[in-house]
Design a protein around this motif. Structure first.
Motif, mmCIF file in Angstrom:
data_model
loop_
_atom_site.group_PDB
_atom_site.id
_atom_site.type_symbol
_atom_site.label_atom_id
_atom_site.label_comp_id
_atom_site.label_asym_id
_atom_site.label_seq_id
_atom_site.Cartn_x
_atom_site.Cartn_y
_atom_site.Cartn_z
ATOM 1 N N THR A 1 -19.194 -73.603 8.345
ATOM 2 C CA THR A 1 -18.474 -72.854 9.371
ATOM 3 C C THR A 1 -18.713 -73.469 10.739
ATOM 4 O OG1 THR A 1 -18.219 -70.675 10.380
ATOM 5 C CG2 THR A 1 -20.427 -71.276 9.677
ATOM 6 N N SER A 2 -17.668 -73.419 11.572
ATOM 7 C CA SER A 2 -17.794 -73.937 12.934
ATOM 8 C C SER A 2 -17.990 -72.805 13.932
ATOM 9 C CB SER A 2 -16.544 -74.742 13.308
ATOM 10 O OG SER A 2 -15.366 -73.934 13.193
ATOM 11 N N GLY A 3 -17.876 -71.556 13.448
ATOM 12 C CA GLY A 3 -18.057 -70.416 14.323
ATOM 13 C C GLY A 3 -19.449 -69.844 14.229
ATOM 14 N N ASN A 4 -19.581 -68.617 14.666
ATOM 15 C CA ASN A 4 -20.876 -67.937 14.606
ATOM 16 C C ASN A 4 -21.220 -67.590 13.161
ATOM 17 O OD1 ASN A 4 -21.124 -68.052 17.375
ATOM 18 N ND2 ASN A 4 -20.188 -66.030 17.690
ATOM 19 N N LEU A 5 -22.550 -67.568 12.872
ATOM 20 C CA LEU A 5 -23.003 -67.280 11.515
ATOM 21 C C LEU A 5 -23.038 -65.779 11.268
ATOM 22 C CD1 LEU A 5 -26.004 -69.767 11.216
ATOM 23 C CD2 LEU A 5 -23.622 -70.128 10.572
ATOM 24 N N ASP A 6 -22.837 -65.418 10.004
ATOM 25 C CA ASP A 6 -22.931 -64.013 9.594
ATOM 26 C C ASP A 6 -24.408 -63.684 9.366
ATOM 27 O OD1 ASP A 6 -22.932 -61.558 8.371
ATOM 28 O OD2 ASP A 6 -21.127 -61.961 7.189
ATOM 29 N N GLU A 7 -24.935 -62.780 10.181
ATOM 30 C CA GLU A 7 -26.367 -62.487 10.116
ATOM 31 C C GLU A 7 -26.757 -61.871 8.789
ATOM 32 O OE1 GLU A 7 -29.856 -60.350 12.793
ATOM 33 O OE2 GLU A 7 -27.744 -60.193 13.378
ATOM 34 N N ASP A 8 -25.907 -61.042 8.190
ATOM 35 C CA ASP A 8 -26.221 -60.440 6.897
ATOM 36 C C ASP A 8 -26.338 -61.490 5.804
ATOM 37 O OD1 ASP A 8 -26.241 -57.928 8.031
ATOM 38 O OD2 ASP A 8 -24.121 -57.535 7.566
ATOM 39 N N VAL A 9 -25.402 -62.456 5.831
ATOM 40 C CA VAL A 9 -25.465 -63.547 4.848
ATOM 41 C C VAL A 9 -26.722 -64.383 5.067
ATOM 42 C CG1 VAL A 9 -24.296 -65.608 3.968
ATOM 43 C CG2 VAL A 9 -22.959 -63.611 4.641
ATOM 44 N N LEU A 10 -27.038 -64.667 6.332
ATOM 45 C CA LEU A 10 -28.237 -65.441 6.636
ATOM 46 C C LEU A 10 -29.498 -64.711 6.167
ATOM 47 C CD1 LEU A 10 -29.619 -67.848 7.953
ATOM 48 C CD2 LEU A 10 -29.529 -66.629 10.142
ATOM 49 N N THR B 1 -20.440 -80.065 15.686
ATOM 50 C CA THR B 1 -20.973 -78.701 15.810
ATOM 51 C C THR B 1 -21.758 -78.268 14.591
ATOM 52 O OG1 THR B 1 -18.939 -77.787 14.887
ATOM 53 C CG2 THR B 1 -19.058 -78.023 17.283
ATOM 54 N N THR B 2 -21.939 -79.175 13.617
ATOM 55 C CA THR B 2 -22.716 -78.773 12.426
ATOM 56 C C THR B 2 -24.200 -78.731 12.763
ATOM 57 O OG1 THR B 2 -22.973 -81.010 11.652
ATOM 58 C CG2 THR B 2 -20.999 -79.845 10.932
ATOM 59 N N HIS B 3 -24.927 -78.098 11.883
ATOM 60 C CA HIS B 3 -26.357 -77.893 12.134
ATOM 61 C C HIS B 3 -27.211 -79.028 11.628
ATOM 62 C CE1 HIS B 3 -25.956 -76.869 7.942
ATOM 63 N NE2 HIS B 3 -27.277 -76.981 7.845
ATOM 64 N N HIS B 4 -26.688 -79.993 10.855
ATOM 65 C CA HIS B 4 -27.511 -81.026 10.238
ATOM 66 C C HIS B 4 -27.965 -82.022 11.282
ATOM 67 C CE1 HIS B 4 -26.663 -79.500 6.270
ATOM 68 N NE2 HIS B 4 -25.364 -79.475 6.593
ATOM 69 N N HIS B 5 -29.255 -82.243 11.359
ATOM 70 C CA HIS B 5 -29.798 -83.202 12.318
ATOM 71 C C HIS B 5 -29.389 -84.618 11.991
ATOM 72 C CE1 HIS B 5 -33.174 -80.195 13.582
ATOM 73 N NE2 HIS B 5 -31.934 -79.814 13.898
ATOM 74 N N SER B 6 -29.127 -84.889 10.729
ATOM 75 C CA SER B 6 -28.774 -86.243 10.343
ATOM 76 C C SER B 6 -27.436 -86.661 10.926
ATOM 77 C CB SER B 6 -28.728 -86.350 8.813
ATOM 78 O OG SER B 6 -27.766 -85.438 8.310
ATOM 79 N N ASN C 1 -24.973 -74.294 24.039
ATOM 80 C CA ASN C 1 -23.713 -73.701 23.644
ATOM 81 C C ASN C 1 -23.688 -73.238 22.185
ATOM 82 O OD1 ASN C 1 -21.696 -74.370 26.056
ATOM 83 N ND2 ASN C 1 -23.011 -76.164 25.757
ATOM 84 N N SER C 2 -24.858 -73.330 21.433
ATOM 85 C CA SER C 2 -24.853 -73.029 20.015
ATOM 86 C C SER C 2 -25.210 -71.573 19.755
ATOM 87 C CB SER C 2 -25.850 -73.930 19.270
ATOM 88 O OG SER C 2 -27.151 -73.670 19.737
ATOM 89 N N ASP C 3 -24.954 -71.145 18.478
ATOM 90 C CA ASP C 3 -25.285 -69.793 18.036
ATOM 91 C C ASP C 3 -26.786 -69.717 17.772
ATOM 92 O OD1 ASP C 3 -25.517 -67.356 16.900
ATOM 93 O OD2 ASP C 3 -24.073 -67.686 15.288
ATOM 94 N N PRO C 4 -27.528 -68.747 18.304
ATOM 95 C CA PRO C 4 -28.980 -68.651 18.060
ATOM 96 C C PRO C 4 -29.342 -68.577 16.582
ATOM 97 C CG PRO C 4 -28.308 -67.155 19.809
ATOM 98 C CD PRO C 4 -27.040 -67.697 19.210
ATOM 99 N N LEU C 5 -28.430 -68.056 15.752
ATOM 100 C CA LEU C 5 -28.734 -67.961 14.321
ATOM 101 C C LEU C 5 -28.794 -69.328 13.653
ATOM 102 C CD1 LEU C 5 -26.566 -64.883 13.308
ATOM 103 C CD2 LEU C 5 -29.017 -64.963 13.763
ATOM 104 N N LYS C 6 -28.161 -70.329 14.289
ATOM 105 C CA LYS C 6 -28.187 -71.674 13.686
ATOM 106 C C LYS C 6 -29.603 -72.253 13.691
ATOM 107 C CE LYS C 6 -23.404 -73.033 14.582
ATOM 108 N NZ LYS C 6 -23.051 -73.265 13.185
ATOM 109 N N THR C 7 -30.340 -71.966 14.761
ATOM 110 C CA THR C 7 -31.736 -72.433 14.812
ATOM 111 C C THR C 7 -32.556 -71.801 13.691
ATOM 112 O OG1 THR C 7 -31.567 -72.650 17.208
ATOM 113 C CG2 THR C 7 -33.780 -72.591 16.273
ATOM 114 N N ARG C 8 -32.350 -70.525 13.467
ATOM 115 C CA ARG C 8 -33.038 -69.823 12.379
ATOM 116 C C ARG C 8 -32.650 -70.408 11.032
ATOM 117 N NH1 ARG C 8 -32.285 -63.334 11.491
ATOM 118 N NH2 ARG C 8 -33.447 -63.131 9.523
#
Length: 465
Positions: free
Chosen positions: A141-150, A52-57, A75-82
């Motif tokens: 994190t394996s959950g949703n990202l914090d938009e403020d932190v992002l 579930t990590t965001h790293h393509h590698s 099934n991923s969080d839209p903020l992960k793409t950003r």
């Protein structure tokens, strides 16, 4: 004819039962195929060890990679793409900064300010992704990202990207050879423009200085002519002296319209001569100054018995447009003063009718003085400091001209005087050949006539358009 027909159970209703059974069997087949496909897809997903990590590698590679990424995207969080896009932008600029830093090291600029800034900037990019707050909230994190932190992470990345671009734009000139070459060309062009203006201004200032005379000598030529008009009996024309054509004497040619300058040259030669009476001076000027020149030398005879002949250009009948290309060019082109002053070297030839001809008289010495064998040409800015009679004893070995060598380095080379972009000039002349100044030249007039130098000069002049 009788035809036997076998009856079936149920009579006419038998055909409808067969159709129903066929449709039911098809539906069962289709349902079974979809079930098998679902089971196969599920088994592939379960055996691919998804992450579930965001790293393509860390995404799976192989034939099922595309299916896995598609499944994660659904099934991923839209903020992960950003986050991925921001992280990629940061990595791209880290690579670019490191490339410029490596090039700076290659140029041995380790102690330069730019190299330190490149290294610090690359380290800042790396440290940003390693911050505990960002690492725990965005990358581990394996959950949703914090938009403020992002949003805060994105702001810091953009600030560093902006600074990186400014630094690269500032440094690009030092590392981009094409930019450096273009800037150098622009600088050379600007310097040449300034140099050309400075040469013209310097030549004009030199002309003013050369023409400047003390107040007591203002309007000297006019005052000398006035003296001749007031006392015509004192300034009657004398018959030509035999010494003017005597080849055994020392003959000088001086072409100028400056009375004082000619007088200085003549008197400096006579003052240092061992036998002044054997020296003959042939002064040629323009029609406007010939009377003043004659009055001057009549009022102030040269010491020691030296002989002075003063003539005007017009006294030589052969110097006509039918024979002399320069005269023909002046008459046909109606030369204007500004054309004679385009280059600093031509600033002194300000009179379009006479001054160019005075400058070209040197090419007609054998015809002007047909009975002489040698003659010494002097400019009107020369001051002689020793006896010059030894110049007539020099063996020129059949050559036409003897001159002082002034070449050193690139100074006084043909490349400075001739247009070597012209194919004919390039073919016939060597740009590195040594030129010479006409301040003092001894000419063998017999060799000149033998080599037909005047004809060669005419051939080149006739090529002038």
């Amino acid at each position: 004819m009788a035809v036997a027909v076998r009856g079936t159970r149920g009579g006419g209703s038998g055909g409808g039962g067969a159709g129903f059974r066929s449709l039911f069997s098809y539906r069962i087949f289709v349902s079974a195929m979809f079930s098998l496909l679902f089971v196969a897809t599920l088994s592939v997903l379960l055996t691919s060890h998804p992450s579930t990590t965001h790293h393509h590698s860390r995404l799976p590679s192989g034939g099922n990679a595309y299916m896995h990424r598609t499944f994660l995207a659904l099934n991923s969080d839209p903020l992960k793409t950003r986050l991925d896009l921001i992280h990629k932008q940061a990595n791209d600029h880290i690579t670019l900064v490191k490339a410029y830093s490596a090039y700076a090291r290659k140029l041995k600029l380790e102690i330069s300010r730019q190299l330190k800034m490149f290294d610090d900037l690359a380290k800042n990019f790396s440290d940003l992704t390693s911050k505990p707050s960002y690492k725990s909230s965005l990358f581990e994190t394996s959950g949703n990202l914090d938009e403020d932190v992002l949003r805060q992470f994105e702001k810091e990345v953009k600030d560093r990207v902006k600074f990186a671009r400014l630094l690269i734009a500032e440094s690009k000139e030092n590392y981009d050879n094409q930019l450096k070459i273009q800037k150098l060309k622009d600088t050379i062009f600007a310097v040449n423009e300034l140099l050309g203006k400075a040469k013209k201004n310097g030549a004009f200032a030199s002309l003013i200085a050369a023409k400047s005379i003390p107040k007591s000598l203002h309007c000297l030529a006019m005052r000398l002519v006035e003296e001749r008009i007031s006392h015509p009996e004192k300034y009657k024309e004398d018959l030509p002296k035999a010494e003017f054509e005597d080849p055994s004497l020392y003959h000088y040619a001086i072409f100028s319209d400056n009375v004082i300058a000619v007088s200085v040259v003549v008197r400096s030669v006579v003052k240092n001569a061992e036998e002044p009476s054997k020296h003959v001076f042939h002064v040629v000027t323009d029609r406007m100054n010939v009377a003043a020149m004659k009055v001057w030398f009549r009022m102030r005879p040269v010491e020691g018995g030296a002989h002075v002949e003063v003539k005007a250009v017009e006294d030589y009948d052969f110097l006509s447009s039918s024979y002399v290309p320069v005269v023909r060019q002046i008459e046909s082109a109606n030369v204007q003063m500004e054309n004679a002053t385009k280059e600093g070297s031509n600033m002194k030839f300000r009179n379009p009718n006479y001054m160019p001809m005075l400058n070209h008289l040197r090419f007609y010495l054998p015809e002007m003085y047909p009975k002489l064998h040698k003659i010494l040409l002097l400019d009107d800015d020369v001051v002689v400091q020793k006896d010059l009679t030894g110049l007539w004893k020099i063996d020129l070995a059949g050559k036409v001209n003897g001159a002082v060598e002034t070449c050193f380095g690139s100074f006084h080379r043909f490349s400075q005087y001739l247009n070597f972009s012209h194919p004919l000039i390039k073919e016939r002349f060597n740009p590195k050949a040594c030129a010479w100044a006409y301040g003092m030249n001894i000419f063998d007039l017999d060799a000149w006539r033998r080599e037909k130098c005047t004809e060669t000069y005419h051939n080149w002049q006739n090529l002038v358009k």
